[in-house]
Scaffold this motif. Structure first.
Motif, PDB file in Angstrom:
ATOM      1  N   SER A  51       0.870  -1.193  -0.118  1.00 13.49           N
ATOM      2  CA  SER A  51      -0.084  -0.144  -0.059  1.00 13.49           C
ATOM      3  C   SER A  51       0.860   1.260  -0.191  1.00 13.49           C
ATOM      4  CB  SER A  51      -0.843  -0.037   1.211  1.00 13.49           C
ATOM      5  OG  SER A  51      -0.425   0.001   2.295  1.00 13.49           O
ATOM      6  N   ASN A  54       2.040   1.574  -3.556  1.00 10.22           N
ATOM      7  CA  ASN A  54       0.924   2.022  -4.438  1.00 10.22           C
ATOM      8  C   ASN A  54       0.422   3.361  -4.324  1.00 10.22           C
ATOM      9  OD1 ASN A  54       0.777  -0.425  -5.728  1.00 10.22           O
ATOM     10  ND2 ASN A  54      -0.834  -1.258  -4.378  1.00 10.22           N
ATOM     11  N   ASN A  55       0.615   4.026  -3.323  1.00 12.24           N
ATOM     12  CA  ASN A  55       0.079   5.222  -2.943  1.00 12.24           C
ATOM     13  C   ASN A  55       1.331   6.446  -2.793  1.00 12.24           C
ATOM     14  OD1 ASN A  55      -2.942   4.864  -2.371  1.00 12.24           O
ATOM     15  ND2 ASN A  55      -2.336   3.215  -1.202  1.00 12.24           N
ATOM     16  N   ILE A  84      -2.350   6.583   5.236  1.00 10.56           N
ATOM     17  CA  ILE A  84      -2.275   7.159   3.916  1.00 10.56           C
ATOM     18  C   ILE A  84      -3.276   8.355   4.009  1.00 10.56           C
ATOM     19  CG2 ILE A  84      -2.868   6.879   1.450  1.00 10.56           C
ATOM     20  CD1 ILE A  84      -1.907   3.985   1.709  1.00 10.56           C
TER      21      ILE A  84
END
Length: 90
Positions: A51, A54-55, A84
């Motif tokens: 994650s 991906n962010n 996030i």
């Protein structure tokens, strides 16, 4: 365990064994000290960091619950808590 870290950069590298790996750079809020770790999609621990990967480009990514190994690097086998949030408009 370190306090909350801000992810400050991700650098993609070519592996001498083929494929890609990534250096991820962090900054500790409390002290300003910087750290890094090395991640590769071919390693089993990559799933703990997906994650973040991906962010990173379009979000603010922070990490908690990570260990520092004996060389002063973030232990990629840590079980990070990844936070996030949206980047604020400039």
């Amino acid at each position: 365990m370190l306090s909350k870290l801000l992810v400050t950069g991700v650098k993609e590298m070519n592996s001498k064994y083929g494929g890609k790996f990534y250096y991820v750079y962090f900054k500790e809020y409390d002290t300003g000290k910087t750290y890094r770790t090395c991640l590769s999609p071919s390693y089993r621990n990559y799933k703990n960091w997906i994650s973040l990967m991906n962010n990173f480009k379009d979000k603010v990514v922070e990490v908690e619950n990570v260990r520092v190994n004996s060389k002063g690097l973030i232990d990629a086998d840590s079980m990070p808590r990844i936070i996030i949030s949206e980047k604020e408009m400039q």
